[in-house]
Scaffold this motif. Sequence first.
Motif, PDB file in Angstrom:
ATOM      1  N   LYS A   1      -4.555   2.770  -2.229  1.00 51.05           N
ATOM      2  CA  LYS A   1      -3.583   3.226  -3.226  1.00 51.05           C
ATOM      3  C   LYS A   1      -2.383   2.294  -3.152  1.00 51.05           C
ATOM      4  O   LYS A   1      -1.928   1.944  -2.065  1.00 51.05           O
ATOM      5  N   LYS A   2      -1.863   1.887  -4.324  1.00 55.40           N
ATOM      6  CA  LYS A   2      -0.758   0.917  -4.320  1.00 55.40           C
ATOM      7  C   LYS A   2       0.588   1.631  -4.222  1.00 55.40           C
ATOM      8  O   LYS A   2       0.671   2.836  -4.473  1.00 55.40           O
ATOM      9  N   ASN A   3       1.636   0.891  -3.899  1.00 54.25           N
ATOM     10  CA  ASN A   3       2.984   1.448  -3.981  1.00 54.25           C
ATOM     11  C   ASN A   3       3.725   0.820  -5.163  1.00 54.25           C
ATOM     12  O   ASN A   3       3.159  -0.034  -5.878  1.00 54.25           O
ATOM     13  N   SER A   4       4.994   1.214  -5.362  1.00 55.32           N
ATOM     14  CA  SER A   4       5.686   0.826  -6.600  1.00 55.32           C
ATOM     15  C   SER A   4       6.122  -0.636  -6.611  1.00 55.32           C
ATOM     16  O   SER A   4       6.567  -1.149  -7.638  1.00 55.32           O
ATOM     17  N   ALA A   5       5.977  -1.336  -5.469  1.00 51.69           N
ATOM     18  CA  ALA A   5       6.342  -2.764  -5.453  1.00 51.69           C
ATOM     19  C   ALA A   5       5.318  -3.609  -6.209  1.00 51.69           C
ATOM     20  O   ALA A   5       5.595  -4.761  -6.559  1.00 51.69           O
ATOM     21  N   VAL A   6       4.142  -3.038  -6.465  1.00 50.85           N
ATOM     22  CA  VAL A   6       3.064  -3.825  -7.087  1.00 50.85           C
ATOM     23  C   VAL A   6       3.027  -3.557  -8.590  1.00 50.85           C
ATOM     24  O   VAL A   6       2.760  -2.430  -9.020  1.00 50.85           O
ATOM     25  N   PRO A   7       3.325  -4.568  -9.423  1.00 58.04           N
ATOM     26  CA  PRO A   7       3.337  -4.324 -10.870  1.00 58.04           C
ATOM     27  C   PRO A   7       1.930  -4.102 -11.432  1.00 58.04           C
ATOM     28  O   PRO A   7       0.947  -4.572 -10.860  1.00 58.04           O
ATOM     29  N   ASP A   8       1.867  -3.401 -12.578  1.00 55.55           N
ATOM     30  CA  ASP A   8       0.587  -3.097 -13.219  1.00 55.55           C
ATOM     31  C   ASP A   8      -0.205  -4.353 -13.587  1.00 55.55           C
ATOM     32  O   ASP A   8      -1.434  -4.319 -13.611  1.00 55.55           O
ATOM     33  N   SER A   9       0.512  -5.446 -13.890  1.00 59.02           N
ATOM     34  CA  SER A   9      -0.210  -6.663 -14.302  1.00 59.02           C
ATOM     35  C   SER A   9      -1.094  -7.177 -13.170  1.00 59.02           C
ATOM     36  O   SER A   9      -2.130  -7.801 -13.404  1.00 59.02           O
ATOM     37  N   VAL A  10      -0.704  -6.915 -11.919  1.00 65.05           N
ATOM     38  CA  VAL A  10      -1.497  -7.377 -10.769  1.00 65.05           C
ATOM     39  C   VAL A  10      -2.780  -6.559 -10.639  1.00 65.05           C
ATOM     40  O   VAL A  10      -3.851  -7.099 -10.365  1.00 65.05           O
ATOM     41  N   THR A  11      -2.673  -5.250 -10.872  1.00 65.41           N
ATOM     42  CA  THR A  11      -3.805  -4.354 -10.612  1.00 65.41           C
ATOM     43  C   THR A  11      -4.553  -3.981 -11.887  1.00 65.41           C
ATOM     44  O   THR A  11      -5.429  -3.119 -11.853  1.00 65.41           O
TER      45      THR A  11
ATOM     46  N   ASP B   1      -4.365   2.340 -10.083  1.00 61.74           N
ATOM     47  CA  ASP B   1      -3.381   2.839  -9.115  1.00 61.74           C
ATOM     48  C   ASP B   1      -3.717   2.361  -7.702  1.00 61.74           C
ATOM     49  O   ASP B   1      -3.195   2.854  -6.713  1.00 61.74           O
ATOM     50  N   THR B   2      -4.632   1.375  -7.632  1.00 59.44           N
ATOM     51  CA  THR B   2      -5.022   0.817  -6.333  1.00 59.44           C
ATOM     52  C   THR B   2      -4.704  -0.678  -6.296  1.00 59.44           C
ATOM     53  O   THR B   2      -4.534  -1.304  -7.344  1.00 59.44           O
ATOM     54  N   VAL B   3      -4.652  -1.217  -5.080  1.00 59.89           N
ATOM     55  CA  VAL B   3      -4.412  -2.661  -4.927  1.00 59.89           C
ATOM     56  C   VAL B   3      -5.364  -3.217  -3.857  1.00 59.89           C
ATOM     57  O   VAL B   3      -5.619  -2.555  -2.845  1.00 59.89           O
ATOM     58  N   GLY B   4      -5.890  -4.404  -4.110  1.00 63.66           N
ATOM     59  CA  GLY B   4      -6.707  -5.101  -3.112  1.00 63.66           C
ATOM     60  C   GLY B   4      -5.783  -5.945  -2.242  1.00 63.66           C
ATOM     61  O   GLY B   4      -4.969  -6.702  -2.768  1.00 63.66           O
ATOM     62  N   VAL B   5      -5.889  -5.813  -0.903  1.00 61.40           N
ATOM     63  CA  VAL B   5      -4.987  -6.538   0.006  1.00 61.40           C
ATOM     64  C   VAL B   5      -5.799  -7.393   0.965  1.00 61.40           C
ATOM     65  O   VAL B   5      -6.787  -6.924   1.540  1.00 61.40           O
TER      66      VAL B   5
ATOM     67  N   ALA C   1       0.829  -1.213   0.000  1.00 55.49           N
ATOM     68  CA  ALA C   1       0.000   0.000   0.000  1.00 55.49           C
ATOM     69  C   ALA C   1       0.855   1.251   0.000  1.00 55.49           C
ATOM     70  O   ALA C   1       1.905   1.297   0.647  1.00 55.49           O
ATOM     71  N   GLY C   2       0.382   2.294  -0.721  1.00 61.19           N
ATOM     72  CA  GLY C   2       1.034   3.597  -0.700  1.00 61.19           C
ATOM     73  C   GLY C   2       0.539   4.409   0.479  1.00 61.19           C
ATOM     74  O   GLY C   2       1.314   4.862   1.311  1.00 61.19           O
ATOM     75  N   GLN C   3      -0.787   4.575   0.534  1.00 54.54           N
ATOM     76  CA  GLN C   3      -1.408   5.328   1.639  1.00 54.54           C
ATOM     77  C   GLN C   3      -2.404   4.433   2.332  1.00 54.54           C
ATOM     78  O   GLN C   3      -3.104   3.678   1.684  1.00 54.54           O
ATOM     79  N   ILE C   4      -2.481   4.553   3.663  1.00 55.25           N
ATOM     80  CA  ILE C   4      -3.469   3.776   4.412  1.00 55.25           C
ATOM     81  C   ILE C   4      -4.360   4.755   5.172  1.00 55.25           C
ATOM     82  O   ILE C   4      -3.905   5.423   6.106  1.00 55.25           O
ATOM     83  N   SER C   5      -5.620   4.864   4.763  1.00 55.01           N
ATOM     84  CA  SER C   5      -6.544   5.808   5.410  1.00 55.01           C
ATOM     85  C   SER C   5      -6.871   5.313   6.824  1.00 55.01           C
ATOM     86  O   SER C   5      -6.642   4.147   7.158  1.00 55.01           O
ATOM     87  N   SER C   6      -7.439   6.210   7.642  1.00 51.43           N
ATOM     88  CA  SER C   6      -7.716   5.785   9.020  1.00 51.43           C
ATOM     89  C   SER C   6      -8.830   4.742   9.040  1.00 51.43           C
ATOM     90  O   SER C   6      -8.819   3.828   9.873  1.00 51.43           O
ATOM     91  N   ASP C   7      -9.783   4.809   8.089  1.00 52.52           N
ATOM     92  CA  ASP C   7     -10.815   3.761   8.007  1.00 52.52           C
ATOM     93  C   ASP C   7     -10.176   2.406   7.674  1.00 52.52           C
ATOM     94  O   ASP C   7     -10.535   1.374   8.236  1.00 52.52           O
ATOM     95  N   ALA C   8      -9.220   2.441   6.724  1.00 49.60           N
ATOM     96  CA  ALA C   8      -8.549   1.195   6.334  1.00 49.60           C
ATOM     97  C   ALA C   8      -7.817   0.604   7.534  1.00 49.60           C
ATOM     98  O   ALA C   8      -7.833  -0.612   7.768  1.00 49.60           O
ATOM     99  N   GLU C   9      -7.191   1.484   8.297  1.00 49.22           N
ATOM    100  CA  GLU C   9      -6.448   1.025   9.470  1.00 49.22           C
ATOM    101  C   GLU C   9      -7.380   0.358  10.478  1.00 49.22           C
ATOM    102  O   GLU C   9      -7.075  -0.707  11.021  1.00 49.22           O
TER     103      GLU C   9
END
Length: 318
Positions: A95-105, A109-113, A71-79
């Motif tokens: 929001k994703k960070n740069s460790a997550v390749p585009d093929s995954v998402t 610009d977001t990622v499901g965790v 994750a790039g940013q973690i909102s307080s609700d997400a926390e």
Amino acid sequence: MQTIVTDSPLEAAEYLNAGGIVAFPTETVYGLGAGICHPEAVERIFLAKGRPQDNPLIVHIARPEDIVRVAGQISSDAEKLARRFFPGPLTIVLKKNSAVPDSVTAGLDTVGVRCPSNPDAQAFLQHCRCPVAAPSANLSGKPSSTSWKAVLQDLDGKIDCLFRGEPSTIGLESTIVDCSGATPVLLRSGAVSMEELRSVVGAIETRDSLQADETPRSPGLKYPHYAPEARIVLCRPHEPITTATGERSAYIGLSTPSARGLSLSRVCRTPDEYGRMLFDFFRLCDSSDIDVIYCELPPEKGIGQAIRDRLGRAASGH
Ligand code: AMP
Ligand code: MG
């Protein structure tokens, strides 16, 4: 390709760490995983499943604190949601960070965790060197796999390894909540119910309440899902069922069916059991040449919401 079947989480993780694709048990459904540090393995997941490229994958982590690895940013609700429901059957979109390749998402610009609670899933993920992108371990469009046998039916010879565990205890895919915007949005219902989510974050929107012109937040949901070959007919409790002559009919639900002439019938004792059995029953119906499956709608609370969602999709999938 030969698919190696193993009971060892370490051996399964070694296949993944070497750039392979590996099916593994979780409490929701079986997943088909690739390390996010192996983009070419991620591509092979789409090929093995016949999955459309624009349908993003959920990334699985071993420990709740590993969320910062993707994750790039973690909102307080997400926390708050992660603190309450990780590990467990909840996926949080951030929001994703740069460790997550585009093929995954799928280029988002977001990622499901998700951090699964199943002990086998945890043992496997702990041996994996990077977070694991994994959709359900079934052919695209088919009901998700809730047992290792279902995985082999769909994917034998197409994946490197199957980590064989127990059948999934929930049997329905995770609840997905998008926390990348100002207000959390429920993208898919699952075992973590709307009531439980509301008790943690207060306000939560549903996709229906979003503006029609808003970009779809969960691209995968537009595809037909969870559909058996047989036609699905939804029915209310105790509604009379009239089977057609010459058609092989089946029933699944919570009350005893009123029909005669059913070729297969499963009466579940609780909504939890209904959720756990549903996809397995769909697969049994397909292998028994059933033409029509009558599915009773469970009460619209708790896991009942997720069952009704999957039944609705299966019914409109044809
Ligand atoms: P599956 O694991 O096969 O149930 O598929 C995962 C589903 O998660 C996708 O079909 C999407 O609906 C959803 N999903 C995964 N990543 C994202 C994301 N970044 N944004 C929105 N939805 C997502
Ligand atoms: Mg799936």
